[in-house]
Scaffold this motif. Structure first.
Motif, PDB file in Angstrom:
ATOM      1  N   UNK A  23       1.011  -1.328  -0.186  1.00 15.38           N
ATOM      2  CA  UNK A  23       0.112  -0.033  -0.047  1.00 15.38           C
ATOM      3  C   UNK A  23       1.083   1.413  -0.075  1.00 15.38           C
ATOM      4  N   UNK A  24       0.302   2.510  -0.225  1.00 16.37           N
ATOM      5  CA  UNK A  24       1.136   3.695  -0.395  1.00 16.37           C
ATOM      6  C   UNK A  24       1.393   4.335   1.106  1.00 16.37           C
ATOM      7  N   UNK A  25       0.403   4.228   2.003  1.00 17.61           N
ATOM      8  CA  UNK A  25       0.708   4.523   3.182  1.00 17.61           C
ATOM      9  C   UNK A  25       0.512   3.474   4.371  1.00 17.61           C
ATOM     10  N   UNK A  26      -0.498   3.439   5.091  1.00 16.78           N
ATOM     11  CA  UNK A  26      -0.799   2.516   6.155  1.00 16.78           C
ATOM     12  C   UNK A  26      -1.588   1.127   5.855  1.00 16.78           C
ATOM     13  N   UNK A  27      -2.412   1.159   4.485  1.00 17.24           N
ATOM     14  CA  UNK A  27      -3.004   0.094   4.049  1.00 17.24           C
ATOM     15  C   UNK A  27      -4.550   0.025   4.465  1.00 17.24           C
ATOM     16  N   UNK A  28      -4.948   0.998   4.743  1.00 15.04           N
ATOM     17  CA  UNK A  28      -6.196   1.303   5.460  1.00 15.04           C
ATOM     18  C   UNK A  28      -7.260   0.763   4.461  1.00 15.04           C
ATOM     19  N   UNK A  29      -7.160   1.177   3.276  1.00 17.33           N
ATOM     20  CA  UNK A  29      -7.829   1.014   1.871  1.00 17.33           C
ATOM     21  C   UNK A  29      -7.926  -0.718   1.761  1.00 17.33           C
ATOM     22  N   UNK A  30      -7.150  -1.193   1.871  1.00 14.20           N
ATOM     23  CA  UNK A  30      -7.241  -2.897   1.730  1.00 14.20           C
ATOM     24  C   UNK A  30      -8.375  -3.064   2.583  1.00 14.20           C
ATOM     25  N   UNK A  31      -8.289  -2.757   3.996  1.00 12.77           N
ATOM     26  CA  UNK A  31      -9.313  -3.213   4.888  1.00 12.77           C
ATOM     27  C   UNK A  31     -10.690  -2.875   4.694  1.00 12.77           C
ATOM     28  N   UNK A  32     -10.695  -1.707   4.198  1.00 14.92           N
ATOM     29  CA  UNK A  32     -12.015  -1.093   4.072  1.00 14.92           C
ATOM     30  C   UNK A  32     -12.659  -2.195   2.884  1.00 14.92           C
ATOM     31  N   UNK A  33     -11.837  -2.378   1.684  1.00 14.29           N
ATOM     32  CA  UNK A  33     -12.247  -3.418   0.660  1.00 14.29           C
ATOM     33  C   UNK A  33     -12.568  -4.783   1.160  1.00 14.29           C
ATOM     34  N   UNK A  34     -11.919  -5.161   2.001  1.00 14.93           N
ATOM     35  CA  UNK A  34     -12.002  -6.576   2.576  1.00 14.93           C
ATOM     36  C   UNK A  34     -13.242  -6.630   3.318  1.00 14.93           C
TER      37      UNK A  34
END
Ligand SMILES: Cc1cc2nc3c(=O)[nH]c(=O)nc-3n(C[C@H](O)[C@H](O)[C@H](O)COP(=O)(O)OP(=O)(O)OC[C@H]3O[C@@H](n4cnc5c(N)ncnc54)[C@H](O)[C@@H]3O)c2cc1C
Ligand code: SF4
Length: 326
Positions: A23-34
């Motif tokens: 991820x670019x910063x802390x990977x929060x987007x991935x968790x929202x998607x999950x």
């Protein structure tokens, strides 16, 4: 779901190290998607590369396809017909996570008109998006006709703060330069080839149309205890839905609540538009006349002697003032 609640501010990162590296910063987007895909059986929209390495929006319904959207792409994304597709999914009663620039989220909401209870939107602190033509020309110059197999604007091999643009080629070779030495990133960060609307952006407000705004926590020196070398995000929650989803993913995140001003320190892009450089017109004239892109960026980002002298004098005056105050 009630929207307005004022902004709540956090900093944090995903506990899973591999996700953070991708991820670019802390990977929060991935968790929202999950959460949207695995828990709500929904659909995720985001920006990805097409087969020619242009940037476009698309959607996915499988968690293994979310990696196409992960990582910032510093190019304007072609929205294709994603607003219509989003509406179709919502009208079927599906959950949707739509991610994009603040202006893309604004455009989506204007297109939809109605509020949908199953729509989660995420934008980010936005420096601006670059002209796709410049990106295309840059890739042509850097690849020297070799076939590209992957592009990563935020390679973290040298750490999150000193990230690199990395391009892999099908013959096994690769190109990698950090943000200060890669010419494309130098031009992008100097605002040389942003889209005209990015110089007078109307969407950089504290209250957002999005439920959640993400960004890099560049003010990390104010909270050194949260540092990790793979990246830390700032998270601004604007709605009750955003807050509810954050609670759902919280178990997989190292999270600290903080105040808004600490979170946006060193990150003027939250509220301020990029300044238009005097040499922008020269730059576009130069590439229209088919001069080398790399040389044109080099020429337009090199500082004139008078600018160097002015900066030196400004620093000297500040140092003298500090000395006089002691
Ligand atoms: C063009 C651009 C400029 C940015 N400027 C800043 C800034 O000045 N300061 C700052 O703190 N953060 C900025 N960010 C945001 C930051 O880089 C991270 O994307 C954000 O912190 C989310 O990180 P993450 O680790 O959670 O997820 P990541 O995995 O990095 O998530 C990537 C997300 O960004 C979206 N995305 C990627 N490229 C584009 C694109 N071209 N157009 C629309 N959506 C895109 C994807 O759809 C996905 O939702 C910018 C991002 C982009 C794309
Ligand atoms: S800076 Fe503003 S206009 Fe430009 S892409 Fe970002 S939100 Fe849109």
């Amino acid at each position: 779901m009630k929207r307005q609640m004022g902004v709540s501010t956090y900093v944090g990162y995903v506990k899973d190290n591999e996700i953070r590296v991708q991820s670019s910063s802390g990977g929060i987007f991935y968790l929202l998607s999950k959460y949207i895909i695995l828990s709500m059986h929904g659909v995720v929209f985001g920006a990805q590369f097409d087969e020619k390495w242009n940037v476009e929006h698309g959607y996915c319904e499988k968690i293994e396809d979310v990696n196409n959207f992960m990582g910032s792409k510093y190019v304007q994304s072609d929205l294709k017909n994603v607003y219509i597709q989003t509406k179709d999914f919502l009208d079927q009663g599906r959950w949707v996570l739509f991610s994009g620039t603040p202006c893309q989220i604004y455009g989506l909401k204007a297109f939809l008109k109605d509020e949908y209870k199953t729509l989660l939107t995420m934008d980010f602190i936005c420096h601006g998006v670059a002209s796709p033509l410049t990106w295309e020309k840059y890739l042509r110059e850097i690849s020297k006709e070799k076939e590209i197999s992957s592009v990563n604007f935020r390679d973290k091999t040298n750490g999150w703060r000193n990230f690199s643009l990395k391009i892999n080629f099908s013959d096994g070779s690769s190109y990698k330069q950090d943000l200060n030495h890669d010419y494309y990133m130098r031009g992008y960060l100097a605002n040389l080839f942003l889209r005209p609307s990015c110089y007078c952006c109307k969407f950089k407000t504290i209250e957002r149309k999005a439920d959640i705004t993400l960004g890099d926590f560049w003010g990390i020196d104010n909270m050194p205890e949260v540092y990790n070398k793979e990246g830390v995000s700032v998270i601004f929650v604007h709605s009750e839905l955003g807050q509810k989803v954050l609670q759902m993913i919280k178990g997989e995140v190292e999270l600290w609540e903080t105040n808004f001003w600490t979170a946006i320190d060193e990150n003027s892009a939250f509220m301020q538009s990029a300044e238009k450089p005097a040499k922008r017109e020269d730059f576009f004239r130069s590439i229209r006349e088919n001069f080398s892109l790399v040389r044109s960026i080099g020429y337009c980002t090199s500082e004139s002697l008078s600018t160097v002298v002015k900066k030196f004098l400004k620093k000297a005056i500040i140092s003298i003032k500090i000395l006089l105050r002691k």
